[in-house]
Write a protein that holds these residues in place. Structure first.
Motif, PDB file in Angstrom:
ATOM      1  N   ASN A   1       0.844  -1.191   0.000  1.00 25.46           N
ATOM      2  CA  ASN A   1       0.000   0.000   0.000  1.00 25.46           C
ATOM      3  C   ASN A   1       0.881   1.243   0.000  1.00 25.46           C
ATOM      4  OD1 ASN A   1       0.413   0.963   2.854  1.00 25.46           O
ATOM      5  ND2 ASN A   1      -0.450  -1.064   3.301  1.00 25.46           N
ATOM      6  N   ILE A   2       0.267   2.380  -0.300  1.00 22.65           N
ATOM      7  CA  ILE A   2       1.019   3.625  -0.443  1.00 22.65           C
ATOM      8  C   ILE A   2       1.664   4.037   0.869  1.00 22.65           C
ATOM      9  CG2 ILE A   2      -0.967   5.128   0.010  1.00 22.65           C
ATOM     10  CD1 ILE A   2       1.713   5.775  -2.660  1.00 22.65           C
ATOM     11  N   ASN A   3       1.046   3.663   2.010  1.00 22.80           N
ATOM     12  CA  ASN A   3       1.591   4.035   3.313  1.00 22.80           C
ATOM     13  C   ASN A   3       2.969   3.433   3.542  1.00 22.80           C
ATOM     14  OD1 ASN A   3      -0.950   5.247   3.860  1.00 22.80           O
ATOM     15  ND2 ASN A   3      -1.746   3.262   4.523  1.00 22.80           N
ATOM     16  N   ASP A   4       3.176   2.216   3.070  1.00 18.90           N
ATOM     17  CA  ASP A   4       4.472   1.555   3.256  1.00 18.90           C
ATOM     18  C   ASP A   4       5.586   2.355   2.581  1.00 18.90           C
ATOM     19  OD1 ASP A   4       3.238  -0.487   4.633  1.00 18.90           O
ATOM     20  OD2 ASP A   4       3.143  -1.844   2.914  1.00 18.90           O
ATOM     21  N   HIS A   5       5.298   2.900   1.411  1.00 21.00           N
ATOM     22  CA  HIS A   5       6.295   3.690   0.700  1.00 21.00           C
ATOM     23  C   HIS A   5       6.621   4.973   1.458  1.00 21.00           C
ATOM     24  CE1 HIS A   5       6.441   1.456  -3.168  1.00 21.00           C
ATOM     25  NE2 HIS A   5       5.208   1.108  -2.833  1.00 21.00           N
TER      26      HIS A   5
END
Length: 516
Positions: free
Chosen positions: A6-10
């Motif tokens: 997900n974008i949060n991990d990035h």
């Protein structure tokens, strides 16, 4: 080993690994990745305090800014679904979208308060761009709030973006975390460009549109630094490209035209660090491309896609542009080849695949295809059939895999039983040195049923007669495709993404050409 899903991990990864590198900057504030991550988490925690939970819709009615981007990422942090609202719409149109989405919370720039109808006035609101209100963003964030972690999966919806509604009521396109990440990898694999770690990109397109939002997310995914412009300003864009050492930017061709026209000393600017200009929404003429290459001395990449495909289905790469200028100018009328991991084919009215070179509807299959339309299974079933996205665009594919868009299927003109695709004519018209912009629509014709009408913008050049236009097109177009009628207007109406609004042109011409 955990793979980012997900974008949060990035965002978290860059905040930990590249904490002191600038993530985003506008004319008010600048955040490095660590500061941005803290701001994102604070927004997420306060949304939870307001009762917002995973799957709830949160609207953003605001121009581009660092806070706007962080609010979007704050929604993503807790699984809330961001709904960017187009501030160029009317209050009634926005209220329809907000009600359709079942919006639970609103972030807004104060200047758009008059656009709040009954529905948007009924939900809690925080003002982004004013410190005076008790519900300003700083005041709202001042109270303590603890973030409760939320499990976010790849197929969870990241944002709900409404189509322009040019063919009916707007529909909410559901794009997942996995859709965005897949398309980001496809961009890199297919072009070798885009945001790269440590590079600087200019974000101009509004983030209520896929080009602006997904473009900014590519910066986050790859650890780039973004200079964010609140609005498009022809002079400001040029100054920022040079003074802020920008490496990449996404535009529409008309923005390049305006900047070249409005900055007379443009060749005095230093664009030595600009390596790629990405453009879309329409092809670029050979004349404009040569002029831009002379000024910017960088690579050009054209993308084709739509909201239902996250952002990109094909690319005409920098190498393709060089081929075009080295003796294959016809490539500039192509939107390139399918991105990595995507299949494209041309189908007839019965859905069967057509041979190479034949014109039909462009359909596509790939990991970037939307999850569907919000609460509209009927429209979803008509648009995505057996995993294939029906784009509504008419086109053909050649033996090398290059896709040529002829036009929207609905904009096709039938004259004397012959199918005429306006985009083919428009590409010829804009190559004339006295035509700055052009659109072609069908108008009633007693003999042929319909005939093409050229609607032109002169750009200060001498206006052509119908005879001069016909002579210019002769040999370039089949006789039945040549417009025998023309009209001049000051500027073509376009939506925020740069697409020409043909329904508005038809309305303009309705009195002179009844039943257009």
């Amino acid at each position: 080993m955990k793979i980012f899903n997900n974008i949060n991990d990035h965002t978290a990864y860059h905040a930990q690994r590249r904490s002191d590198v600038m993530m985003a900057s506008d004319n008010i504030k600048s955040f490095n990745y660590a500061q941005a991550w803290a701001h994102i988490n604070a927004i997420a925690a306060h949304l939870q305090l307001e009762g917002i939970r995973k799957g709830d819709r949160v609207a953003i009615l605001a121009k581009n800014s660092v806070d706007n981007l962080c609010i979007f990422l704050g929604c993503a942090r807790i699984g809330a679904v961001a709904v960017g609202l187009n501030y160029r719409l009317t209050a009634a149109e926005l209220d329809f979208i907000a009600g359709d989405a079942d919006v639970k919370f609103l972030f807004m720039d104060q200047e758009f308060n008059s656009l709040r109808g009954d529905y948007l006035n009924s939900v809690a609101c925080v003002c982004i761009d004013s410190d005076e209100s008790a519900r300003s963003l700083p005041a709202w964030l001042a109270s303590p709030a603890s973030l409760v972690d939320v499990d976010i999966k790849g197929d969870d919806i990241l944002f709900q973006m409404y189509t322009s509604g040019t063919t009916g009521l707007p529909k909410g396109v559901l794009i997942s975390h996995a859709n965005v990440m897949a398309n980001s990898y496809q961009v890199l694999m297919s072009t070798g460009g885009g945001f790269r770690e440590g590079e600087r990109g200019l974000v101009i397109a509004p983030t209520f549109h896929a080009v602006g939002l997904v473009g900014a997310l590519l910066g986050v995914i790859y650890g780039g630094s973004m200079i964010i412009h609140r609005d498009y300003d022809p002079v400001g864009m040029i100054e920022t490209l040079a003074k802020e050492h920008i490496n990449t930017v996404a535009v529409i061709p008309v923005m390049l035209q305006f900047s070249l026209a409005m900055v007379p000393n443009i060749k005095d600017y230093d664009f030595s660090e600009l390596h790629t200009i990405n453009y879309g929404a329409s092809p670029i003429s050979e004349t404009l491309l040569k002029e831009c290459i002379d000024v910017f001395s960088c690579d050009f990449v054209q993308g084709y896609g739509q909201t239902e495909a996250t952002v990109a289905l094909t690319f005409l790469t920098a190498a393709d542009h060089r081929k075009a200028l080295a003796g294959r100018p016809e490539l500039l009328r192509s939107c390139g080849r399918a991105v990595f991991g995507t299949e494209i084919k041309i189908v007839g009215k019965d859905g069967s695949a057509l041979p190479l070179g034949e014109i039909g509807e462009i359909v596509a299959n790939g990991p970037q295809i939307m999850q569907g339309y919000w609460n509209n299974p009927e429209a979803t079933g008509k648009t995505v059939v057996d995993g294939w996205l029906h784009t509504g665009d008419a086109g053909r594919v050649d033996e090398e895999g290059y896709v040529y868009i002829q036009d929207r299927v609905k904009d096709m003109i039938i004259s004397g039983g012959e199918n005429i695709y306006p985009a083919e004519i428009e590409n010829i018209l804009v190559s004339h040195p006295h035509i700055q912009d052009a659109s072609v629509i069908g108008v009633p014709d007693a003999k042929w049923g319909e005939a093409p009408l050229a609607v032109l913008v002169s750009g200060g050049q001498p206006e052509l007669t119908a005879e001069e236009l016909s002579e210019f097109c002769r040999g370039k177009l089949a006789s039945y495709k040549i417009p025998r009628k023309l009209e001049y207007i000051a500027a073509l109406p376009r939506n925020p993404t740069g697409k020409v609004l043909k329904k508005d042109i038809r309305s303009m011409m309705a009195e002179k050409y009844p039943t257009v």
